[in-house]
Motif scaffolding. Structure first.
Motif, PDB file in Angstrom:
ATOM      1  N   ALA A 184       0.845  -1.342  -0.032  1.00 12.38           N
ATOM      2  CA  ALA A 184      -0.005  -0.160   0.069  1.00 12.38           C
ATOM      3  C   ALA A 184       0.938   1.174   0.003  1.00 12.38           C
ATOM      4  N   ALA A 185       1.999   1.325   0.945  1.00  5.29           N
ATOM      5  CA  ALA A 185       2.665   2.409   0.852  1.00  5.29           C
ATOM      6  C   ALA A 185       3.550   2.787  -0.493  1.00  5.29           C
ATOM      7  N   LEU A 186       3.931   1.413  -1.216  1.00  6.81           N
ATOM      8  CA  LEU A 186       4.513   1.564  -2.508  1.00  6.81           C
ATOM      9  C   LEU A 186       3.571   2.160  -3.519  1.00  6.81           C
ATOM     10  N   ILE A 187       2.452   1.730  -3.449  1.00  2.78           N
ATOM     11  CA  ILE A 187       1.402   2.063  -4.414  1.00  2.78           C
ATOM     12  C   ILE A 187       0.762   3.687  -4.294  1.00  2.78           C
ATOM     13  N   ALA A 188       1.189   4.064  -2.966  1.00  2.04           N
ATOM     14  CA  ALA A 188       0.900   5.609  -2.883  1.00  2.04           C
ATOM     15  C   ALA A 188       2.047   6.448  -3.287  1.00  2.04           C
ATOM     16  N   ARG A 189       3.305   5.871  -3.112  1.00  2.00           N
ATOM     17  CA  ARG A 189       4.456   6.410  -3.609  1.00  2.00           C
ATOM     18  C   ARG A 189       4.630   6.643  -5.129  1.00  2.00           C
ATOM     19  N   TRP A 190       4.154   5.311  -5.700  1.00  2.00           N
ATOM     20  CA  TRP A 190       4.732   5.110  -7.220  1.00  2.00           C
ATOM     21  C   TRP A 190       3.595   5.053  -8.186  1.00  2.00           C
ATOM     22  N   HIS A 191       2.615   4.571  -7.825  1.00  2.00           N
ATOM     23  CA  HIS A 191       1.312   4.489  -8.830  1.00  2.00           C
ATOM     24  C   HIS A 191       0.973   5.683  -9.614  1.00  2.00           C
ATOM     25  N   GLY A 192       1.259   5.881 -10.667  1.00  2.00           N
ATOM     26  CA  GLY A 192       0.971   7.063 -11.467  1.00  2.00           C
ATOM     27  C   GLY A 192       1.822   8.091 -11.416  1.00  2.00           C
ATOM     28  N   ASN A 193       2.834   7.843 -10.594  1.00  2.00           N
ATOM     29  CA  ASN A 193       3.981   8.916 -10.465  1.00  2.00           C
ATOM     30  C   ASN A 193       4.839   8.990 -11.619  1.00  2.00           C
ATOM     31  N   GLY A 194       4.309   9.874 -12.349  1.00  2.00           N
ATOM     32  CA  GLY A 194       5.187  10.247 -13.927  1.00  2.00           C
ATOM     33  C   GLY A 194       4.539   9.037 -14.581  1.00  2.00           C
ATOM     34  N   THR A 225      -7.282   0.988 -11.544  1.00  2.00           N
ATOM     35  CA  THR A 225      -6.208   1.189 -12.448  1.00  2.00           C
ATOM     36  C   THR A 225      -5.035   0.282 -12.101  1.00  2.00           C
ATOM     37  N   LEU A 226      -4.908  -0.239 -10.894  1.00  2.00           N
ATOM     38  CA  LEU A 226      -3.753  -1.084 -10.604  1.00  2.00           C
ATOM     39  C   LEU A 226      -3.640  -2.422 -11.256  1.00  2.00           C
ATOM     40  N   PHE A 227      -2.582  -2.758 -11.494  1.00  2.00           N
ATOM     41  CA  PHE A 227      -2.003  -4.142 -12.284  1.00  2.00           C
ATOM     42  C   PHE A 227      -1.942  -5.223 -11.006  1.00  2.00           C
ATOM     43  N   LEU A 228      -2.030  -6.562 -11.639  1.00  2.00           N
ATOM     44  CA  LEU A 228      -1.932  -7.488 -10.873  1.00  2.00           C
ATOM     45  C   LEU A 228      -0.917  -8.519 -11.679  1.00  2.00           C
ATOM     46  N   GLN A 229       0.194  -9.050 -11.211  1.00  2.00           N
ATOM     47  CA  GLN A 229       0.936  -9.925 -12.024  1.00  2.00           C
ATOM     48  C   GLN A 229       1.372 -11.129 -11.069  1.00  2.00           C
ATOM     49  N   VAL A 255      -8.066 -20.476  -7.869  1.00  2.00           N
ATOM     50  CA  VAL A 255      -7.364 -20.017  -6.693  1.00  2.00           C
ATOM     51  C   VAL A 255      -7.082 -18.350  -6.513  1.00  2.00           C
ATOM     52  N   TYR A 256      -6.918 -18.011  -7.814  1.00  2.00           N
ATOM     53  CA  TYR A 256      -6.571 -16.532  -7.795  1.00  2.00           C
ATOM     54  C   TYR A 256      -7.981 -15.849  -7.965  1.00  2.00           C
ATOM     55  N   ASP A 257      -8.790 -16.410  -8.775  1.00  2.00           N
ATOM     56  CA  ASP A 257     -10.341 -15.949  -8.856  1.00  2.00           C
ATOM     57  C   ASP A 257     -11.024 -15.793  -7.607  1.00  2.00           C
ATOM     58  N   HIS A 258     -11.063 -16.634  -6.777  1.00  3.42           N
ATOM     59  CA  HIS A 258     -11.575 -16.892  -5.440  1.00  3.42           C
ATOM     60  C   HIS A 258     -11.110 -15.512  -4.535  1.00  3.42           C
ATOM     61  N   ALA A 259      -9.758 -14.873  -5.040  1.00  3.12           N
ATOM     62  CA  ALA A 259      -9.405 -13.972  -3.977  1.00  3.12           C
ATOM     63  C   ALA A 259      -9.529 -12.704  -4.824  1.00  3.12           C
ATOM     64  N   GLY A 260     -10.052 -12.673  -5.788  1.00  2.00           N
ATOM     65  CA  GLY A 260     -10.590 -11.394  -6.651  1.00  2.00           C
ATOM     66  C   GLY A 260      -9.218 -11.051  -7.467  1.00  2.00           C
ATOM     67  N   LEU A 261      -8.533 -11.837  -7.824  1.00  3.27           N
ATOM     68  CA  LEU A 261      -7.252 -11.518  -8.899  1.00  3.27           C
ATOM     69  C   LEU A 261      -7.449 -11.819 -10.343  1.00  3.27           C
ATOM     70  N   VAL A 262      -8.584 -12.118 -10.695  1.00  2.26           N
ATOM     71  CA  VAL A 262      -8.847 -12.443 -12.237  1.00  2.26           C
ATOM     72  C   VAL A 262      -9.714 -11.252 -12.709  1.00  2.26           C
ATOM     73  N   ARG A 263      -8.975 -10.278 -13.303  1.00  4.45           N
ATOM     74  CA  ARG A 263      -9.730  -8.997 -13.779  1.00  4.45           C
ATOM     75  C   ARG A 263      -8.967  -8.358 -14.907  1.00  4.45           C
ATOM     76  N   PRO A 264      -9.477  -7.258 -15.443  1.00  2.87           N
ATOM     77  CA  PRO A 264      -8.533  -6.346 -16.402  1.00  2.87           C
ATOM     78  C   PRO A 264      -7.274  -5.965 -15.643  1.00  2.87           C
ATOM     79  N   ARG A 265      -6.173  -6.011 -16.465  1.00  5.97           N
ATOM     80  CA  ARG A 265      -5.058  -5.730 -15.877  1.00  5.97           C
ATOM     81  C   ARG A 265      -4.423  -6.686 -14.995  1.00  5.97           C
TER      82      ARG A 265
END
Ligand code: GUN
Ligand code: ZN
Length: 442
Positions: A184-194, A225-229, A255-265
Motif C-alpha cells: 500500500a505504501a509503495l502504491i501511494a508512492r509510485w502508482h501514477g507517479n510520472g 487502475t492497479l495491475f496484478l501479476q 485459486v486466484y479468482d476466489h481472491a479477486g485477482l482475475v480481472r482486467p490488468r
C-alpha cells in the motif's frame, strides 16, 4: 522539449493481425516521418505528405536504411534475476530454490538493488524494450530502487513488490500484514507517479497463504487502475503442488479468482498448461497471459498453445514476455523467434506481423496501455526503436534476399538480437544509440 522528428522506413499497426489478414493489419511506410512534440507523436505518415507538420528548424534524425517501430514491450520479467541468467540444469521448482531465492536475497541491500536496476533498465533499452511488467523482490527497497531508476530514465514501467508468506526461505518471507502495508505504501508512492505504474505481485499460489491472496485482492479492489501479476500453470509439478495446497478450489486459476485477482490488468505469466475452461474464464474476465516461450523452453516447462488462447470466438489477451531469468535473453526479437518455433511444433505458423504485434501493440493491449504505447500514431507516447536489418554480415546477406516487408521482418525476428537495435527513443528522447551507447547521465 522542442519538436523533433524521425524519418525512415517504418512499421506499425492499423488493426490486430490475428483478426484480419496480417498484411492488411500492418502499416508500412517506406519513407515515413514521425513528428514528436513534448514526448508525444503529433504526426505520422509518408514523408512527402507529412513534411508540412514540421516546424521550421526541427531536427530530423534520418534512418534511411533502418526500420522504425514502436518500441518493444516485455510483459513478464524479473530484474533481480539478471545475475543468474543462464543457470544450468534445473526445472522450475528446483531452479527457484537453487538459483533464484539466493539471488533475490541480495536485494536486501538498497545500493545493490539500485545498481542492478540501472544495469537491467539500460540492458532493456539497448535491446529496444521501453516498457516491461517487472517483478522486484519481497523487499520494499527493491521496488523503490527500481522505480527511482525508471523515473530517471522516464520509462513507462509496471512493477511491484513480491508477496511471499510461505514455502520460501525465512529470509525472503513477508507476512499478510507487512506484505499488504508495504504494498500500500509503495502504491501511494509510485502508482501514477510520472510514467510509473504499480502491479500487486503475489509470486505464485504456492508461496502465498489464502489470507495473503485475499489481502492482494483487497489492495486491487481499492483502485481499478492497479495491475496484478503472478505466475499460473507454468510447470506440471507446480500445478500438482497447487492442487495439494488448495484442495478446495476447482482449478489453479480458481485459486486466484476466489481472491479477486482475475480481472482486467491482471497478467498471468506462462499458462502453459491452461485448459479451455481457463481460457474461457480469462476471456470473460479481460485478463492477460504473458507468453514466455524462451523461458518455457529453457526450464522445460512445455509449449503454450498460443493459437488456442487466441481462438477467434473467445480471444484471450496475450503479450510476449522474456521471463528473465527463466528466459535466457532480454531481446524480445529472440523471444519472438522462440515463439515462432514453439508455434511450429504445435502445427501453426506465427506470421512475422503477428509476432511483432505480440511484442508491441498486442502487448500494450494486453496491459491496457493501448492508448499510450505500442503503436506509431498521433497522440501516442514517442517510445520508438530503430532496427537495423543489416546489423551483421549474415543479416546483410539475408535482408538483401528479402522480397517484401514481411520477409524483412521475419528475418529480423529470426536472426535479430541486441545487435539489431540501432537506437531507442523514450518519450521522444534518444536514450540509446549503437554508435554512442547509452545517453550520458544515466
Ligand atoms: N514461479 C514462481 N516464481 C517464479 C519465477 O521467479 N520465475 C518463473 N519462471 N516462474 C516462477
Ligand atoms: Zn516469471
Amino acid at each position: 522539449m522542442t519538436q523533433c522528428a524521425l524519418r525512415g522506413p517504418a512499421v506499425t499497426f492499423a488493426a490486430n493481425p490475428f483478426e484480419i489478414p496480417p498484411d492488411e493489419a500492418l502499416v508500412y511506410e517506406s519513407d515515413a516521418l514521425i513528428v514528436i512534440d513534448n514526448g508525444r507523436i503529433t504526426a505520422f505518415g509518408a514523408f512527402d505528405s507529412t513534411r508540412d507538420a514540421l516546424a521550421p528548424g526541427t531536427r530530423v534524425a534520418h534512418y534511411p536504411d533502418k526500420l522504425i517501430s514502436a518500441a518493444l514491450i516485455d510483459t513478464h520479467v524479473h530484474y533481480p534475476q539478471l545475475p543468474i541468467i543462464a543457470s544450468y540444469g534445473e526445472q522450475l521448482l528446483a531452479w527457484l530454490e537453487r538459483y533464484v531465492f539466493p539471488a533475490e536475497r541480495r536485494l536486501e541491500d538498497p545500493a545493490y538493488a539500485a545498481r542492478l536496476a540501472g544495469t537491467f533498465l539500460d540492458s532493456l533499452l539497448s535491446s529496444g524494450t521501453t516498457t516491461a511488467a517487472v517483478y522486484c523482490t519481497v523487499h520494499p527497497q527493491s521496488v523503490d530502487a527500481f522505480f527511482t531508476e525508471s523515473a530517471r530514465r522516464n520509462t513507462r514501467m509496471i512493477a511491484g513488490k513480491v508477496l511471499m508468506d510461505r514455502n520460501a526461505p525465512e529470509w525472503l518471507r513477508d507476512d499478510v500484514t507487512t506484505g499488504h502495508d508495504d504494498s500500500a505504501a509503495l502504491i501511494a508512492r509510485w502508482h501514477g507517479n510520472g510514467r510509473q505504474l504499480y502491479a500487486v505481485t503475489p509470486r505464485f499460489a504456492p508461496t502465498s497463504t489464502e489470507a495473503q491472496l485475499e489481502a492482494a485482492g483487497a489492495l486491487l479492489a481499492r483502485d481499478e487502475t492497479l495491475f496484478l501479476q503472478t505466475h499460473l500453470l507454468e510447470n506440471k509439478a507446480e500445478e500438482a503442488w497447487v492442487k495439494t495446497l488448495f484442495p478446495q478450489r476447482a482449478s489453479y486459476l480458481d485459486v486466484y479468482d476466489h481472491a479477486g485477482l482475475v480481472r482486467p490488468r491482471s497478467i498471468f505469466g506462462h499458462a502453459v498448461h491452461a485448459t479451455e475452461g481457463d481460457f474461457d474464464r480469462c476471456h470473460h474476465a479481460g485478463c492477460a497471459v504473458a507468453h514466455c516461450p524462451a523461458s518455457n523452453l529453457f526450464l522445460g516447462s512445455g509449449h503454450f498453445p498460443l493459437f488456442d488462447a487466441l481462438r477467434r470466438d473467445r480471444p484471450v489477451k496475450v503479450g510476449l514476455g522474456s521471463d528473465v531469468a527463466g528466459g535466457n535473453t532480454l531481446s524480445m526479437l529472440k523471444v519472438a523467434a522462440d515463439g515462432y518455433k514453439v508455434a511450429q511444433i504445435l502445427g501453426h505458423s506465427l506470421h512475422p506481423v503477428q509476432a511483432l504485434w505480440l511484442a508491441t501493440a498486442g502487448a500494450a493491449e494486453a496491459l491496457g496501455l493501448e492508448r499510450h504505447i505500442g503503436r506509431i500514431a498521433a497522440g501516442m507516447e514517442a517510445d520508438l526503436v530503430v532496427f537495423d536489418p543489416h546489423a551483421t554480415p549474415v543479416q546483410r546477406l539475408r535482408t538483401a534476399q528479402a522480397e517484401n516487408i514481411d520477409d524483412v521482418l521475419f528475418s529480423l525476428l529470426l536472426l535479430g538480437d541486441e545487435r539489431s537495435v540501432a537506437a531507442t527513443y523514450v518519450a521522444g528522447d534518444r536514450v540509446f544509440s549503437r554508435e554512442t551507447g547509452m545517453r550520458s547521465g544515466m
